[in-house]
Design an enzyme around this catalytic site. Structure first.
Site, PDB file in Angstrom:
ATOM      1  N   ARG A  94      -3.574  -3.778  21.756  1.00 11.68           N
ATOM      2  CA  ARG A  94      -2.977  -5.094  21.530  1.00 11.68           C
ATOM      3  C   ARG A  94      -1.917  -5.465  22.558  1.00 11.68           C
ATOM      4  O   ARG A  94      -1.837  -6.615  22.974  1.00 11.68           O
ATOM      5  CB  ARG A  94      -2.342  -5.112  20.145  1.00 11.68           C
ATOM      6  CG  ARG A  94      -3.384  -5.051  19.085  1.00 11.68           C
ATOM      7  CD  ARG A  94      -2.791  -4.934  17.712  1.00 11.68           C
ATOM      8  NE  ARG A  94      -3.882  -4.901  16.752  1.00 11.68           N
ATOM      9  CZ  ARG A  94      -3.724  -4.777  15.455  1.00 11.68           C
ATOM     10  NH1 ARG A  94      -2.511  -4.663  14.951  1.00 11.68           N
ATOM     11  NH2 ARG A  94      -4.759  -4.772  14.653  1.00 11.68           N
ATOM     12  N   LEU A 140       0.825  -1.209   0.000  1.00 16.33           N
ATOM     13  CA  LEU A 140       0.000   0.000   0.000  1.00 16.33           C
ATOM     14  C   LEU A 140       0.859   1.258   0.000  1.00 16.33           C
ATOM     15  O   LEU A 140       0.557   2.222  -0.703  1.00 16.33           O
ATOM     16  CB  LEU A 140      -0.935  -0.017   1.201  1.00 16.33           C
ATOM     17  CG  LEU A 140      -2.082  -1.017   1.041  1.00 16.33           C
ATOM     18  CD1 LEU A 140      -2.894  -1.122   2.322  1.00 16.33           C
ATOM     19  CD2 LEU A 140      -2.991  -0.614  -0.122  1.00 16.33           C
TER      20      LEU A 140
HETATM   21  C1  LIG Z   1      -2.160 -10.824   8.670  1.00 11.34           C
HETATM   22  C2  LIG Z   1      -2.086  -9.330   8.796  1.00 11.34           C
HETATM   23  C3  LIG Z   1      -3.245  -8.579   8.849  1.00 11.34           C
HETATM   24  C4  LIG Z   1      -3.184  -7.201   8.977  1.00 11.34           C
HETATM   25  N1  LIG Z   1      -4.353  -6.490   9.042  1.00 11.34           N
HETATM   26  C5  LIG Z   1      -4.287  -5.140   9.149  1.00 11.34           C
HETATM   27  C6  LIG Z   1      -5.477  -4.366   9.195  1.00 11.34           C
HETATM   28  O1  LIG Z   1      -6.583  -4.892   9.152  1.00 11.34           O
HETATM   29  N2  LIG Z   1      -5.359  -3.026   9.289  1.00 11.34           N
HETATM   30  C7  LIG Z   1      -4.159  -2.398   9.343  1.00 11.34           C
HETATM   31  O2  LIG Z   1      -4.109  -1.173   9.408  1.00 11.34           O
HETATM   32  N3  LIG Z   1      -3.009  -3.115   9.271  1.00 11.34           N
HETATM   33  C8  LIG Z   1      -3.048  -4.454   9.173  1.00 11.34           C
HETATM   34  N4  LIG Z   1      -1.884  -5.167   9.114  1.00 11.34           N
HETATM   35  C9  LIG Z   1      -0.603  -4.454   8.966  1.00 11.34           C
HETATM   36  C10 LIG Z   1      -0.464  -4.000   7.516  1.00 11.34           C
HETATM   37  O3  LIG Z   1      -0.970  -4.981   6.656  1.00 11.34           O
HETATM   38  C11 LIG Z   1       0.977  -3.719   7.114  1.00 11.34           C
HETATM   39  O4  LIG Z   1       1.612  -2.964   8.087  1.00 11.34           O
HETATM   40  C12 LIG Z   1       1.012  -2.933   5.807  1.00 11.34           C
HETATM   41  O5  LIG Z   1       0.223  -3.567   4.830  1.00 11.34           O
HETATM   42  C13 LIG Z   1       2.422  -2.752   5.305  1.00 11.34           C
HETATM   43  O6  LIG Z   1       2.363  -2.124   4.054  1.00 11.34           O
HETATM   44  P1  LIG Z   1       3.667  -1.629   3.325  1.00 11.34           P
HETATM   45  O7  LIG Z   1       3.245  -1.095   2.010  1.00 11.34           O
HETATM   46  O8  LIG Z   1       4.439  -0.762   4.221  1.00 11.34           O
HETATM   47  O9  LIG Z   1       4.540  -2.963   3.118  1.00 11.34           O
HETATM   48  P2  LIG Z   1       4.217  -4.353   2.381  1.00 11.34           P
HETATM   49  O10 LIG Z   1       2.796  -4.502   2.026  1.00 11.34           O
HETATM   50  O11 LIG Z   1       4.851  -5.399   3.228  1.00 11.34           O
HETATM   51  O12 LIG Z   1       5.002  -4.253   1.025  1.00 11.34           O
HETATM   52  C14 LIG Z   1       6.394  -4.353   0.955  1.00 11.34           C
HETATM   53  C15 LIG Z   1       6.811  -4.287  -0.490  1.00 11.34           C
HETATM   54  O13 LIG Z   1       8.215  -4.144  -0.541  1.00 11.34           O
HETATM   55  C16 LIG Z   1       8.758  -5.070  -1.448  1.00 11.34           C
HETATM   56  N5  LIG Z   1      10.117  -5.353  -0.989  1.00 11.34           N
HETATM   57  C17 LIG Z   1      10.550  -5.572   0.272  1.00 11.34           C
HETATM   58  N6  LIG Z   1      11.876  -5.738   0.293  1.00 11.34           N
HETATM   59  C18 LIG Z   1      12.286  -5.623  -0.981  1.00 11.34           C
HETATM   60  C19 LIG Z   1      13.554  -5.699  -1.600  1.00 11.34           C
HETATM   61  N7  LIG Z   1      14.660  -5.902  -0.899  1.00 11.34           N
HETATM   62  N8  LIG Z   1      13.602  -5.566  -2.937  1.00 11.34           N
HETATM   63  C20 LIG Z   1      12.487  -5.351  -3.677  1.00 11.34           C
HETATM   64  N9  LIG Z   1      11.269  -5.234  -3.124  1.00 11.34           N
HETATM   65  C21 LIG Z   1      11.177  -5.379  -1.800  1.00 11.34           C
HETATM   66  C22 LIG Z   1       7.818  -6.240  -1.445  1.00 11.34           C
HETATM   67  O14 LIG Z   1       7.949  -6.948  -2.639  1.00 11.34           O
HETATM   68  C23 LIG Z   1       6.478  -5.519  -1.319  1.00 11.34           C
HETATM   69  O15 LIG Z   1       6.060  -5.111  -2.592  1.00 11.34           O
HETATM   70  C24 LIG Z   1      -1.945  -6.559   9.027  1.00 11.34           C
HETATM   71  C25 LIG Z   1      -0.766  -7.306   8.983  1.00 11.34           C
HETATM   72  C26 LIG Z   1      -0.841  -8.692   8.899  1.00 11.34           C
HETATM   73  C27 LIG Z   1       0.425  -9.468   8.947  1.00 11.34           C
END
Ligand SMILES: Cc1cc2nc3c(=O)[nH]c(=O)nc-3n(C[C@H](O)[C@H](O)[C@H](O)COP(=O)(O)OP(=O)(O)OC[C@H]3O[C@@H](n4cnc5c(N)ncnc54)[C@H](O)[C@@H]3O)c2cc1C
Length: 657
Positions: free
Chosen positions: A350, A63
């Site tokens: 939590r 996201l």
């Molecule tokens: C089971 C579960 C349920 C959840 N439910 C909720 C909820 O209901 N509400 C809420 O607010 N939060 C929730 N969370 C927390 C939330 O989902 C995450 O904190 C959030 O989606 C993280 O988003 P992000 O975009 O920061 O990272 P991510 O969605 O983890 O994306 C990381 C991206 O980085 C890329 N990446 C990583 N390292 C590298 C690399 N070295 N090279 C190339 N690409 C890389 C990956 O490919 C991916 O595209 C939940 C978490 C879990 C585990």
């Protein structure tokens, strides 16, 4: 003297060097409700014609990354995006279940931007920056409008308004949701927006590409070294700014609710290149997960916090009571959260719910195999609302539970236990989301910013989308206004060094040819982290963990077995690099936890608790963000403190009673 004895004899200070304090200079010094407006106004702009001349690399398509890529692409910058999955849509964000917060006050239940701000600062146990949190609350209302405009199918009430439910640590209903698949629906919205930009030619997407190094030239982040995960080719990519949106590092614990691929490599490599790592020990243990069932397991499953809206948590009053839960009468049950925290009941934050579950299990009242479980019971809700309503709200979560455990949660209470879920720590960023390396920005779970020592439910999606859709696109321009920066190519010594270090590391991992699998090392590291740097931390335990992690790291580099070659799809090699970084991170987490001799939020030091067992902060000593600077190979890290000032929310002992 063994390693362990040596560590016992050392003062905590001998693990690190104290550096100078730091401050965030980007938040304007005006009343809090005007700060974001003021910052946007003061930030220099880049005119649309010049944006075409500026390149931005975004690593990550969850996201935080997708929303940033879509927005910067739409603004006209040249965006190059990377992820290690085979589709941007497979980022871990897709797993998010319960919902996303926004201070819309649709329920007319007293919500406001200020209340969301207050709840988040308090929920984070006064270890987050007020300025950032206020902005997050402010922007939250825009996120929902943006997502609705994209067509995200949020649940609606009969009257047509978007529906809301409650999450822990609050007494209003401000969580927007799409059944138990909120992350998936939000990510599809962001992904479609990125796809549009790909078609328009402003975003270039590279899937199955893993960033293994950051390129820093003349003190600025200028590119990344990437491994093509299918062919093993090592590539360099250059830009005027780099954004890391690479998610959290909960998998350092091996078992967690995170997707199997989640790792720390991108942010860890940046740390080693000079980006400060903030509050690494702040980890979130989620109270409602399916309990561990055996040694063969490599993944834990979350049962969304939204279930605590209607489910009631309890254990038998007596540890001797082994009856089928349906046979245990009310008077023999202990609804311990409702008993201890009558105001918030099952919806305490939590950290508090997790510790309470641990406490009743430690007393011998846990249920299920090994006594590591508590009941989450829907019998009352089904009687009150009817099975159909419960199914409509939570159906997919119930069927997931049934598939995994073989038990029918409509008939028998679910069994749940806390598990590692989220990391509040991450790369240090200022109000602009810029790290301590100029030109390196960090968004979403990868940064440390808004959640302090404990994140409230449904606020990670809010933060990731706030960062990507609204904050970064209004701050990165201030930096890019000085660009385009001088061209960099593969012959630059900094680039040569970065590429060589990546190759050398891969060669080294493949050359060890030892006897243990990467996973067996990872499992052992995870166990250490869980036992000593998990739900409860102590001086003695942390020292023990540090000693053993250092030994284990040495064993890793002399005995790990990585089969295959670099020039192919090689998942063992991918994992080997990530686990090597987890070892270093694990060490820093334990040092951070050791130095912070107070309890706050998810960081519970046994030595620092109130008479009734709650986390006891020490604001005089520890009201700061710990920002760690890499000290060099086998050298001590340097601790910079960013003092936290609370001008709006009074710092006091949290109470949810
Ligand atoms: C089971 C579960 C349920 C959840 N439910 C909720 C909820 O209901 N509400 C809420 O607010 N939060 C929730 N969370 C927390 C939330 O989902 C995450 O904190 C959030 O989606 C993280 O988003 P992000 O975009 O920061 O990272 P991510 O969605 O983890 O994306 C990381 C991206 O980085 C890329 N990446 C990583 N390292 C590298 C690399 N070295 N090279 C190339 N690409 C890389 C990956 O490919 C991916 O595209 C939940 C978490 C879990 C585990």
């Amino acid at each position: 003297m063994t390693n362990s004895e040596l560590f016992d004899s050392l003062d905590a200070n001998s693990f690190y060097i104290e550096g100078a304090d730091i401050t965030d200079t980007k938040a304007p010094q005006v009343p809090i409700e005007r700060r974001w407006e003021e910052r946007r106004f003061r930030a220099r702009l880049v005119n649309p014609a010049n944006r075409r001349k500026l390149d931005v690399i975004i690593v990550g398509t969850g996201l935080a990354g997708s929303s940033a890529a879509a927005t910067l692409g739409e603004a006209g910058y040249n965006v190059t995006c990377f992820c290690y999955q085979d589709s941007p849509r497979r980022a871990h964000s897709i797993a998010a279940q319960g919902g996303i917060n926004a201070a819309k006050n649709y329920r007319n239940d007293g919500d406001s931007i200020y209340r969301l701000f207050y709840d988040t600062v308090k929920g984070g146990d006064f270890r987050a920056r007020e300025s950032n949190v206020y902005r997050l609350a402010e922007v939250s209302v825009e996120i929902i409008d943006q997502c609705v405009a994209q067509g995200v199918p949020f649940a609606r009430e009969y009257g047509g308004l978007l529906d809301n439910r409650s999450f822990g640590g609050v007494q209003v209903s401000r969580t927007f949701y799409a059944r138990g698949q909120t992350g998936q629906q939000l990510l599809i919205g962001a992904y479609q927006a990125v796809e549009r930009q790909i078609a328009a030619g402003t975003v270039e997407m590279h899937t199955r590409h893993e960033m293994l190094e950051l390129i820093v030239v003349d003190g600025r982040a200028r590119g990344v070294v990437i491994r093509d995960m299918v062919t093993g080719a090592i590539e360099t990519h250059f830009a005027d700014a780099v954004v890391l949106a690479t998610g959290g590092y909960g998998n350092v614990f091996f078992l967690s609710t995170n997707a199997m691929g989640c790792n720390v490599t991108a942010t860890w490599r940046a740390y080693r290149k000079g980006a400060y790592f903030a509050n690494p020990c702040f980890t979130q243990i989620h109270p409602t997960c399916i309990p561990v069932s055996g040694d063969y397991q490599s993944k834990l499953t979350l049962m969304s916090e939204s279930l605590r809206n209607d489910g009631r948590i309890w254990v038998p009053r007596s540890g001797e009571d082994k009856r089928d839960p349906r046979q245990i009468p009310e008077e023999d049950r202990d609804y311990y959260l409702e008993r201890i925290y009558p105001s918030f009941g099952n919806l305490v934050p939590r950290d508090i719910a997790s510790r309470a579950a641990k406490n009743v299990c430690d007393e011998g009242r846990g249920v299920g195999p090994g006594g590591l479980g508590v009941y989450l019971d829907f019998a009352d809700a089904i009687e009150r609302l009817g099975r159909q309503t419960v199914e409509a709200k939570y159906g997919n979560l119930f069927s997931m539970y049934a598939q995994i455990t073989g038990e029918d949660p409509y008939a028998v209470p679910m069994r749940i236990y806390p598990a590692v879920h989220y990391t509040m720590g991450g790369l240090w960023v200022d109000y602009d989301l810029q790290s301590s390396i100029p030109g390196l920005y960090v968004t979403g779970e990868a940064n440390f910013s808004d959640h302090g020592a404990n994140r409230l439910g449904a606020s990670a999606l809010m933060q990731g989308l706030a960062d990507g859709y609204f904050v970064l696109p209004n701050t990165i321009n201030d930096y890019l206004a000085d660009g385009p920066f001088p061209d960099v190519d593969d012959s630059h010594p900094a680039v040569v060094q970065a590429v060589e270090s990546v190759r050398a590391r891969i060669d080294k991992l493949l050359a060890v040819n030892g006897s243990r699998t990467v996973d067996s090392f990872h499992r052992e590291l995870g166990r250490l982290m869980w036992d000593y740097c998990g739900m409860e931390r102590s001086e003695e335990g942390l020292r023990k963990a540090l000693a053993r992690i250092r030994e284990l790291k040495k064993e890793y580099w002399s005995d790990v077995r990585v089969l295959g070659t670099n020039e192919e799809l090689n998942q063992a090699l991918e994992r080997a690099g990530r686990v090597a970084d987890f070892f270093e991170l694990g060490e820093l987490m334990c040092i951070d936890a050791l130095v912070r001799r107070e309890s706050c939020g998810g960081h519970f030091r046994v030595e620092s608790q109130t008479a009734d067992g709650e986390a006891l902060r020490d604001d005089d000593e520890f009201a700061y963000v710990s920002a760690w600077e890499f000290g060099g190979e086998d050298r001590r890290p340097i601790l910079h403190k960013e003092p936290l000032l609370y001008e709006y929310v009074e710092m006091k002992q949290r109470s949810y009673k």
